[in-house]
Write an enzyme that holds these catalytic residues in place. Structure first.
Site, PDB file in Angstrom:
ATOM      1  N   ARG A  73       0.758  -0.890   0.223  1.00 43.84           N
ATOM      2  CA  ARG A  73       0.255   0.141   0.008  1.00 43.84           C
ATOM      3  C   ARG A  73       0.577   1.073  -0.220  1.00 43.84           C
ATOM      4  O   ARG A  73       1.402   1.505   0.854  1.00 43.84           O
ATOM      5  CB  ARG A  73      -0.549   0.436   1.134  1.00 43.84           C
ATOM      6  N   HIS A 118      -2.988  10.903   1.148  1.00 41.81           N
ATOM      7  CA  HIS A 118      -2.677  10.249   2.474  1.00 41.81           C
ATOM      8  C   HIS A 118      -2.082  11.857   3.386  1.00 41.81           C
ATOM      9  O   HIS A 118      -0.898  11.739   3.187  1.00 41.81           O
ATOM     10  CB  HIS A 118      -1.608   9.309   2.473  1.00 41.81           C
ATOM     11  N   GLU A 163      -7.839   8.262   6.600  1.00 41.11           N
ATOM     12  CA  GLU A 163      -8.561   8.407   7.429  1.00 41.11           C
ATOM     13  C   GLU A 163      -8.941  10.204   7.906  1.00 41.11           C
ATOM     14  O   GLU A 163      -8.587  11.495   8.269  1.00 41.11           O
ATOM     15  CB  GLU A 163      -7.210   8.785   8.927  1.00 41.11           C
ATOM     16  N   ASN A 305      -8.071   1.053   8.946  1.00 43.05           N
ATOM     17  CA  ASN A 305      -6.599   1.297  10.202  1.00 43.05           C
ATOM     18  C   ASN A 305      -7.057   1.214  11.831  1.00 43.05           C
ATOM     19  O   ASN A 305      -7.981   1.926  12.853  1.00 43.05           O
ATOM     20  CB  ASN A 305      -6.672   2.656   9.823  1.00 43.05           C
ATOM     21  N   TYR A 307      -5.539   0.568  15.433  1.00 39.97           N
ATOM     22  CA  TYR A 307      -4.118   0.544  16.696  1.00 39.97           C
ATOM     23  C   TYR A 307      -4.453   0.061  17.649  1.00 39.97           C
ATOM     24  O   TYR A 307      -3.770  -0.758  18.591  1.00 39.97           O
ATOM     25  CB  TYR A 307      -3.514   2.517  16.112  1.00 39.97           C
ATOM     26  N   GLU A 373      -4.021  -1.067   7.819  1.00 42.11           N
ATOM     27  CA  GLU A 373      -3.381  -0.175   9.303  1.00 42.11           C
ATOM     28  C   GLU A 373      -3.321  -0.660   9.977  1.00 42.11           C
ATOM     29  O   GLU A 373      -4.196  -1.028  10.805  1.00 42.11           O
ATOM     30  CB  GLU A 373      -2.912   1.621   8.591  1.00 42.11           C
TER      31      GLU A 373
HETATM   32  C1  GAL Z   1      -1.941   6.546  10.669  1.00 40.86           C
HETATM   33  C2  GAL Z   1      -1.650   7.174   9.817  1.00 40.86           C
HETATM   34  C3  GAL Z   1      -0.161   6.485   9.203  1.00 40.86           C
HETATM   35  C4  GAL Z   1       1.081   6.483  10.386  1.00 40.86           C
HETATM   36  C5  GAL Z   1      -0.203   5.716  11.495  1.00 40.86           C
HETATM   37  C6  GAL Z   1       1.110   6.095  12.776  1.00 40.86           C
HETATM   38  O1  GAL Z   1      -2.763   7.601  11.930  1.00 40.86           O
HETATM   39  O2  GAL Z   1      -2.272   6.580   8.300  1.00 40.86           O
HETATM   40  O3  GAL Z   1      -0.029   7.851   8.440  1.00 40.86           O
HETATM   41  O4  GAL Z   1       1.382   8.035  10.685  1.00 40.86           O
HETATM   42  O5  GAL Z   1      -1.176   6.616  12.171  1.00 40.86           O
HETATM   43  O6  GAL Z   1       0.709   6.522  14.051  1.00 40.86           O
END
Ligand code: GAL
Length: 467
Positions: A73, A118, A163, A305, A307, A373
């Site tokens: 990607r 992005h 995002e 995405n 995290y 992500e």
């Molecule tokens: C996301 C973003 C990425 C990367 C990631 C880690 O919000 O799309 O570019 O920075 O967080 O913080």
């Protein structure tokens, strides 16, 4: 454990890796301006050089091949292709660069997934109002059509905007991302609105002009944490959690996947707050006009995405000031049992991904999902033998397998963030997300695989061998 055609990927974004900020005809973007203005980024660093992927692309390709990825990607820099953001002037060198990247990937049997936007708006368009201006939607559409026309014969997976939540909130409410605007309670809703309009316009263009020939899929990448009430028996915590979700995932997923409009919870919370503070005029959350292309149904898959996770309770606001925090009225709490990795916001909760995937299946009518992500950061003393991150990837991928097999979620692929250590926005180079270490002290910007990269490669290989 995974279907044969499961996508194993890693991601990057143009501004975070390319460098060459004014090489061969590229126009400036809002991130160039934001970094050069000083004060907004850790150590006054910038992406002027970053990993220099503009010149060292072949090194990146070696990494991609060594990992055995099936998908990669990347994002296009809008102002590298169209220096002033419009199709009046095309930078052929930029077009050549992306053509080479795409062709090299395909020659190695790696499928590109391309993000059109992005975070790096051409500065020339910011000067005309940027994402706050309604006219941005048709400018984005022209750029997207140029990309479909030029590269679309070889791309099967497109992301329009990465995002929108982060662009809107961090860039226009908090001012900690480019363009650095702090206009709380107003601008972010307008920006989010224009991003949805722009996304929908592009999806319709693809659908009517390119899909039959190019046979690709188009979506937008939505970021979301998994959230649960702090106290599962407390009604206030439960409703705060619903509001939290409405203001993050729901803000963008509801219009696209469910109703064509914002979640009712979001609008009523914003309007109630306006009333409370005596803010007159129409709703701060704009409405979709009947004359514009429909928003509902403008995603061919769900791009997620993920995290981290949060526990939620009613929040503290901004007093008599308008702001999104007060509108949302939902505070975040970290469970003390969750380890923190590197950056303070990133609590490690692999199981949250499985729960979120199940929620997406149930709420959005079982769409095909790509995890676009997911990753783990290092800060401070560097470890090439990054065991914790290896364990994180193993645990997370296991949760994806459970979502697929036990919960029946239609997960089609997983993209680790990121292929390389890179420019981590306001944190500069102080936070490292790569599967490859990049030596930013050395001119050659040497890439070295981390243990987590080696382990990820092993997992992919095992899968390919059907073990
Ligand atoms: C996301 C973003 C990425 C990367 C990631 C880690 O919000 O799309 O570019 O920075 O967080 O913080």
């Amino acid at each position: 454990m995974f279907p044969r055609d499961f996508a194993w990927g890693a991601g990057t974004a143009a501004y975070q890796i390319e460098g060459g900020w004014q090489a061969e005809g590229k126009g400036p973007s809002i991130w160039d301006t934001f970094c050069h203005e000083k004060g907004g980024v850790f150590g006054e660093q910038s992406g002027d050089v970053a990993c220099n992927s503009y010149e060292l692309w072949e090194k990146d390709l070696e990494c991609i091949r060594q990992l055995g990825l099936t998908h990669y990607r990347l994002s296009f820099s809008w102002s590298r292709i169209l220096p002033d953001g419009t199709t009046r002037h095309v930078n052929q060198k930029g077009v050549q660069y992306y053509n080479k990247v795409i062709d090299d990937l395909l020659a190695c049997d790696v499928s590109p997934m391309v993000t059109l936007y992005h975070f790096d708006l051409p500065q020339a368009l910011q000067d005309q109002g940027g994402w706050k201006s309604p006219g941005i939607a048709s400018l984005f559409d022209s750029y997207a059509k140029f990309c479909f026309q030029t590269f679309g014969d070889r791309i099967k997976l497109w992301i329009t905007i990465n995002e929108p939540y982060v662009c809107a909130k961090l860039g226009h409410e908090d001012g900690i991302h480019a363009p650095g605007l702090k206009e709380p309670g107003i601008a972010a809703y307008l920006v989010g609105h224009n991003m949805l309009r722009a996304h929908a316009m592009v999806w319709h263009s693809y659908d009517s002009l390119y899909r039959t020939q190019q046979k690709g899929w188009v979506s937008l990448a939505i970021n979301s944490d998994w959230v649960e009430p702090l106290n599962a028996d407390c009604t206030e915590d439960i409703t705060a959690t619903e509001r939290y979700l409405a203001f993050t995932l729901g803000w963008f997923a509801w219009p696209v996947f469910v109703t064509g409009d914002y979640p009712e919870i979001m609008r009523s919370a914003i309007d109630a707050q306006s009333k409370k503070l005596g803010y007159n005029g129409s709703s701060r959350l704009p409405s979709f006009s009947k004359d514009q292309p429909a928003i509902l149904g403008t995603a061919d898959f769900f791009a997620l995405n993920y995290y981290t996770s949060r526990k939620v309770k009613p929040g503290s606001g901004c007093g008599a000031m308008l702001c999104m925090k007060s509108d949302r009225d939902a505070g975040e709490v970290l469970d003390p049992s969750w380890p923190i990795c590197g950056v303070s916001w990133l609590a490690v909760v692999p199981n949250g991904l499985r729960k979120l995937l199940k929620y997406i299946k149930d709420t959005f009518n079982n769409p095909a999902v790509y995890v676009t992500e997911n990753g783990f950061s290092q800060v401070g003393p560097l470890q090439i033998e990054d065991t914790q991150r290896s364990v994180f990837y193993r645990d997370t991928i296991l949760e994806v397998a459970k979502a697929l097999q036990e919960d029946g979620v239609n997960v089609r692929g997983y993209f680790a963030w990121s292929l390389l250590d890179n420019f981590e926005w306001a944190d500069g180079f102080s936070v490292r997300f790569g599967l490859y270490h990049v030596d930013f002290e050395d001119k050659k910007l040497c890439r070295t695989i981390y243990k987590s990269g080696r382990e990820y490669a092993k997992m992919i290989l095992k899968h390919k061998l059907g073990q």
